[in-house]
Design a protein around this motif. Structure first.
Motif, PDB file in Angstrom:
ATOM      1  N   ILE A 194      27.286  20.010  -2.252  1.00 35.49           N
ATOM      2  CA  ILE A 194      26.483  21.230  -2.192  1.00 35.49           C
ATOM      3  C   ILE A 194      26.762  21.860  -0.837  1.00 35.49           C
ATOM      4  CG2 ILE A 194      24.173  22.224  -2.161  1.00 35.49           C
ATOM      5  CD1 ILE A 194      23.279  20.044  -4.049  1.00 35.49           C
ATOM      6  N   ALA A 195      27.496  22.960  -0.858  1.00 37.63           N
ATOM      7  CA  ALA A 195      27.940  23.613   0.373  1.00 37.63           C
ATOM      8  C   ALA A 195      26.915  24.637   0.843  1.00 37.63           C
ATOM      9  CB  ALA A 195      29.291  24.283   0.123  1.00 37.63           C
ATOM     10  N   GLY A 196      27.244  25.290   1.965  1.00 34.17           N
ATOM     11  CA  GLY A 196      26.451  26.406   2.441  1.00 34.17           C
ATOM     12  C   GLY A 196      27.019  27.701   1.869  1.00 34.17           C
ATOM     13  N   ILE A 197      26.949  28.760   2.649  1.00 33.07           N
ATOM     14  CA  ILE A 197      27.428  30.063   2.181  1.00 33.07           C
ATOM     15  C   ILE A 197      28.950  30.058   2.164  1.00 33.07           C
ATOM     16  CG2 ILE A 197      27.427  32.538   2.656  1.00 33.07           C
ATOM     17  CD1 ILE A 197      24.742  32.095   4.130  1.00 33.07           C
ATOM     18  N   ASP A 198      29.533  30.231   0.986  1.00 32.98           N
ATOM     19  CA  ASP A 198      30.977  30.077   0.830  1.00 32.98           C
ATOM     20  C   ASP A 198      31.790  31.111   1.598  1.00 32.98           C
ATOM     21  OD1 ASP A 198      31.815  27.804  -0.438  1.00 32.98           O
ATOM     22  OD2 ASP A 198      31.644  28.614  -2.461  1.00 32.98           O
ATOM     23  N   ALA A 199      31.223  32.277   1.860  1.00 32.47           N
ATOM     24  CA  ALA A 199      31.975  33.325   2.545  1.00 32.47           C
ATOM     25  C   ALA A 199      32.168  33.031   4.027  1.00 32.47           C
ATOM     26  CB  ALA A 199      31.256  34.666   2.383  1.00 32.47           C
ATOM     27  N   LEU A 200      31.428  32.073   4.556  1.00 28.58           N
ATOM     28  CA  LEU A 200      31.484  31.787   5.988  1.00 28.58           C
ATOM     29  C   LEU A 200      32.601  30.814   6.327  1.00 28.58           C
ATOM     30  CD1 LEU A 200      27.681  31.368   6.701  1.00 28.58           C
ATOM     31  CD2 LEU A 200      29.102  33.365   7.172  1.00 28.58           C
ATOM     32  N   PRO A 201      33.357  31.091   7.402  1.00 25.75           N
ATOM     33  CA  PRO A 201      34.396  30.144   7.818  1.00 25.75           C
ATOM     34  C   PRO A 201      33.871  28.741   8.084  1.00 25.75           C
ATOM     35  CG  PRO A 201      34.731  32.244   8.911  1.00 25.75           C
ATOM     36  CD  PRO A 201      33.408  32.350   8.194  1.00 25.75           C
ATOM     37  N   LEU A 202      32.646  28.638   8.591  1.00 25.41           N
ATOM     38  CA  LEU A 202      32.117  27.304   8.879  1.00 25.41           C
ATOM     39  C   LEU A 202      31.984  26.482   7.600  1.00 25.41           C
ATOM     40  CD1 LEU A 202      28.805  26.564   8.263  1.00 25.41           C
ATOM     41  CD2 LEU A 202      28.576  28.583   9.691  1.00 25.41           C
ATOM     42  N   THR A 203      31.542  27.107   6.508  1.00 20.73           N
ATOM     43  CA  THR A 203      31.441  26.405   5.228  1.00 20.73           C
ATOM     44  C   THR A 203      32.825  26.016   4.732  1.00 20.73           C
ATOM     45  OG1 THR A 203      29.390  27.538   4.631  1.00 20.73           O
ATOM     46  CG2 THR A 203      30.669  26.581   2.836  1.00 20.73           C
ATOM     47  N   GLN A 204      33.756  26.925   4.853  1.00 24.22           N
ATOM     48  CA  GLN A 204      35.120  26.649   4.426  1.00 24.22           C
ATOM     49  C   GLN A 204      35.711  25.483   5.211  1.00 24.22           C
ATOM     50  OE1 GLN A 204      37.007  30.452   5.001  1.00 24.22           O
ATOM     51  NE2 GLN A 204      35.450  31.497   3.759  1.00 24.22           N
ATOM     52  N   ASP A 205      35.445  25.451   6.519  1.00 22.34           N
ATOM     53  CA  ASP A 205      35.946  24.349   7.340  1.00 22.34           C
ATOM     54  C   ASP A 205      35.313  23.022   6.943  1.00 22.34           C
ATOM     55  OD1 ASP A 205      37.654  25.949   8.741  1.00 22.34           O
ATOM     56  OD2 ASP A 205      36.420  26.089  10.540  1.00 22.34           O
ATOM     57  N   ARG A 206      34.000  23.036   6.710  1.00 24.58           N
ATOM     58  CA  ARG A 206      33.329  21.794   6.305  1.00 24.58           C
ATOM     59  C   ARG A 206      33.887  21.270   4.987  1.00 24.58           C
ATOM     60  NH1 ARG A 206      26.912  23.046   7.930  1.00 24.58           N
ATOM     61  NH2 ARG A 206      27.385  23.487  10.134  1.00 24.58           N
ATOM     62  N   SER A 207      34.068  22.175   4.027  1.00 26.92           N
ATOM     63  CA  SER A 207      34.591  21.757   2.729  1.00 26.92           C
ATOM     64  C   SER A 207      36.033  21.272   2.825  1.00 26.92           C
ATOM     65  CB  SER A 207      34.495  22.908   1.724  1.00 26.92           C
ATOM     66  OG  SER A 207      33.148  23.153   1.366  1.00 26.92           O
ATOM     67  N   GLN A 208      36.822  21.928   3.666  1.00 27.92           N
ATOM     68  CA  GLN A 208      38.213  21.507   3.819  1.00 27.92           C
ATOM     69  C   GLN A 208      38.307  20.124   4.455  1.00 27.92           C
ATOM     70  OE1 GLN A 208      41.030  23.437   2.705  1.00 27.92           O
ATOM     71  NE2 GLN A 208      41.762  21.328   2.852  1.00 27.92           N
ATOM     72  N   GLY A 209      37.484  19.883   5.479  1.00 32.19           N
ATOM     73  CA  GLY A 209      37.465  18.566   6.097  1.00 32.19           C
ATOM     74  C   GLY A 209      37.040  17.490   5.125  1.00 32.19           C
ATOM     75  N   PHE A 210      36.051  17.820   4.288  1.00 34.68           N
ATOM     76  CA  PHE A 210      35.563  16.878   3.279  1.00 34.68           C
ATOM     77  C   PHE A 210      36.671  16.541   2.282  1.00 34.68           C
ATOM     78  CE2 PHE A 210      32.557  16.178  -0.485  1.00 34.68           C
ATOM     79  CZ  PHE A 210      32.110  14.942  -0.025  1.00 34.68           C
ATOM     80  N   GLU A 211      37.341  17.577   1.789  1.00 34.47           N
ATOM     81  CA  GLU A 211      38.423  17.374   0.825  1.00 34.47           C
ATOM     82  C   GLU A 211      39.572  16.566   1.435  1.00 34.47           C
ATOM     83  OE1 GLU A 211      41.794  20.171  -1.359  1.00 34.47           O
ATOM     84  OE2 GLU A 211      39.830  21.029  -0.895  1.00 34.47           O
ATOM     85  N   ASP A 212      39.928  16.890   2.667  1.00 31.53           N
ATOM     86  CA  ASP A 212      41.038  16.196   3.311  1.00 31.53           C
ATOM     87  C   ASP A 212      40.735  14.711   3.516  1.00 31.53           C
ATOM     88  OD1 ASP A 212      42.408  18.565   3.376  1.00 31.53           O
ATOM     89  OD2 ASP A 212      42.121  18.922   5.520  1.00 31.53           O
ATOM     90  N   ALA A 213      39.508  14.418   3.950  1.00 37.07           N
ATOM     91  CA  ALA A 213      39.144  13.020   4.183  1.00 37.07           C
ATOM     92  C   ALA A 213      39.092  12.232   2.874  1.00 37.07           C
ATOM     93  CB  ALA A 213      37.797  12.941   4.900  1.00 37.07           C
ATOM     94  N   LEU A 214      38.530  12.831   1.829  1.00 35.17           N
ATOM     95  CA  LEU A 214      38.468  12.143   0.538  1.00 35.17           C
ATOM     96  C   LEU A 214      39.864  11.838   0.005  1.00 35.17           C
ATOM     97  CD1 LEU A 214      35.629  14.129  -1.296  1.00 35.17           C
ATOM     98  CD2 LEU A 214      35.482  11.790  -0.419  1.00 35.17           C
ATOM     99  N   SER A 215      40.785  12.748   0.235  1.00 32.78           N
ATOM    100  CA  SER A 215      42.141  12.546  -0.288  1.00 32.78           C
ATOM    101  C   SER A 215      42.812  11.322   0.330  1.00 32.78           C
ATOM    102  CB  SER A 215      42.996  13.791  -0.027  1.00 32.78           C
ATOM    103  OG  SER A 215      43.263  13.956   1.351  1.00 32.78           O
ATOM    104  N   GLU A 216      42.361  10.936   1.509  1.00 28.19           N
ATOM    105  CA  GLU A 216      42.940   9.773   2.176  1.00 28.19           C
ATOM    106  C   GLU A 216      42.666   8.484   1.415  1.00 28.19           C
ATOM    107  OE1 GLU A 216      44.873   9.642   5.160  1.00 28.19           O
ATOM    108  OE2 GLU A 216      45.025  11.736   4.565  1.00 28.19           O
ATOM    109  N   CYS A 217      41.619   8.465   0.607  1.00 27.28           N
ATOM    110  CA  CYS A 217      41.332   7.244  -0.159  1.00 27.28           C
ATOM    111  C   CYS A 217      41.409   7.512  -1.659  1.00 27.28           C
ATOM    112  CB  CYS A 217      39.968   6.666   0.221  1.00 27.28           C
ATOM    113  SG  CYS A 217      38.544   7.722  -0.145  1.00 27.28           S
ATOM    114  N   GLY A 218      42.109   8.562  -2.039  1.00 20.59           N
ATOM    115  CA  GLY A 218      42.362   8.814  -3.451  1.00 20.59           C
ATOM    116  C   GLY A 218      41.220   9.458  -4.199  1.00 20.59           C
TER     117      GLY A 218
END
Length: 357
Positions: A194-218
């Protein structure tokens, strides 16, 4: 924090193990040793570490600092200004001029103009809109008044002598890495966000970091909804998510203020099969984690100390001091604070500095 206009990603996209770093983790309350200390070192009689580190807290010349931030319309932002106010009691040499919090860009520009006209020694500014506040910040810098930019960055790096940031990308990395650790190699788990406001760069950064870290363990994000950093939106979006997803193993909510609504929706739905991770690090979230009586088991800190850290750095700048434990004698241009994961094991270390939602 929440609403920066831009947030640079300065972390690596690869994460050996599950360790997450930050651009800089600095001791902000102390300074480098004096010339006398250096002379003592050469003679083999260095001063005790405690004395050297305490020298920045000793009273010096009075420093007048103007501070402006958005309105305290949620817990995190209220804590930003409250933490600044607390410094006035800690440092007798601080003359703090704290403007009334506002979400009106024109009013905030006027506040900074007043600081410039009054000839303050430094300005600490958490902009409502970083781009809109860039010209007036440049004007202050051109007038010889150092500006410390907090949380929401200006468009021009020359508009600030120092920038103090949280780590939005790192928040996502910390949350994702925690889930990888808990999942222990099970790639069949269902992860929701559950993210924050999608239009904000901060939300985009949080989601990108989350996705990148999850990908490390499949792992990846199986279900995602965006809210608006409010209690009401958190409850509404969480209700929709829970209705559409019959099974969830891990849920990361970006913001503990909106998390109040998320937790209400979870309770109303009678769901308890998953582990929830929060974001920002509110005191009420930490108390829930400490009590271990619900789905919330962790939260990722986005420090509400950034304004106070900015004021302390401004004080060092004006008094021509440096930062302890650095060889460099000048205050750094940028400080990015760490985004640690708080669990029942370490919550006692962070609860005292947490903000109330």
């Amino acid at each position: 924090m929440r609403l920066p206009t831009t947030t640079p990603r300065q972390q690596s996209r690869r994460f050996p193990g599950l360790v997450v770093g930050a651009v800089a983790v600095l001791a902000l309350s102390a300074c480098t040793g004096s010339a006398e200390d250096a002379a003592d070192d050469e003679e083999g009689g260095s001063a005790p570490a405690a004395a050297a580190q305490g020298s920045n807290d000793e009273e010096g010349d009075t420093v007048t600092i103007g501070f402006s931030a958005p309105a305290a319309d949620h817990g995190w932002m209220a804590a930003i200004t409250n933490n600044v106010r607390d410094l006035a009691e800690q440092y007798p040499d601080l003359d703090l001029q704290i403007a009334e919090g506002t979400n009106d860009v024109n009013l905030q520009i006027s506040q900074v103009e007043t600081f410039i006209n009054d000839g303050v020694d430094a300005i600490v500014l958490l902009p409502f809109d970083g781009a809109a506040m860039t010209p007036i910040a440049l004007e202050a810098m051109e007038a010889g008044i150092p500006v410390i930019n907090v949380d929401r960055e200006f468009d021009d790096p020359n508009a600030a002598r120092v920038t103090v940031l949280g780590d939005n990308y790192g928040m996502g990395v910390s949350a994702g890495s925690y889930i990888c650790e808990q999942a222990a190699g099970d790639e069949d788990v269902v992860v929701a966000e559950i993210a924050g406001i999608d239009a904000l760069p901060l939300t985009q950064d949080r989601s990108q970091g989350f996705e990148d870290a999850l990908s490390e363990c499949g792992l990846d994000v199986d279900a995602r909804q965006a809210a608006e950093f409010t209690v009401e939106s958190g409850e509404e979006v969480a209700s929709q998510l829970l209705q559409s997803e019959s099974q969830i193993d891990y849920l990361w909510n970006h913001d503990d203020d909106q998390g109040i609504g998320v937790l209400a929706a979870i309770e109303n739905a009678g769901r308890d099969e998953f582990v929830m991770i929060g974001g920002a690090g509110s005191a009420n979230a930490m108390r829930d984690i400490q009590g271990d009586n619900g789905v919330l088991k962790a939260t990722v800190i986005y420090p509400s100390t950034q304004g106070a850290d900015g004021v302390k750095l401004a004080r060092l700048l004006v008094q021509q001091k440096g930062v302890a434990d650095l060889v460099e004698v000048e205050v750094p241009r940028m400080v990015q604070l760490y985004a640690p994961v708080v669990t029942a094991d370490n919550v006692a270390d962070y609860l005292g500095s947490a903000f109330e939602s």
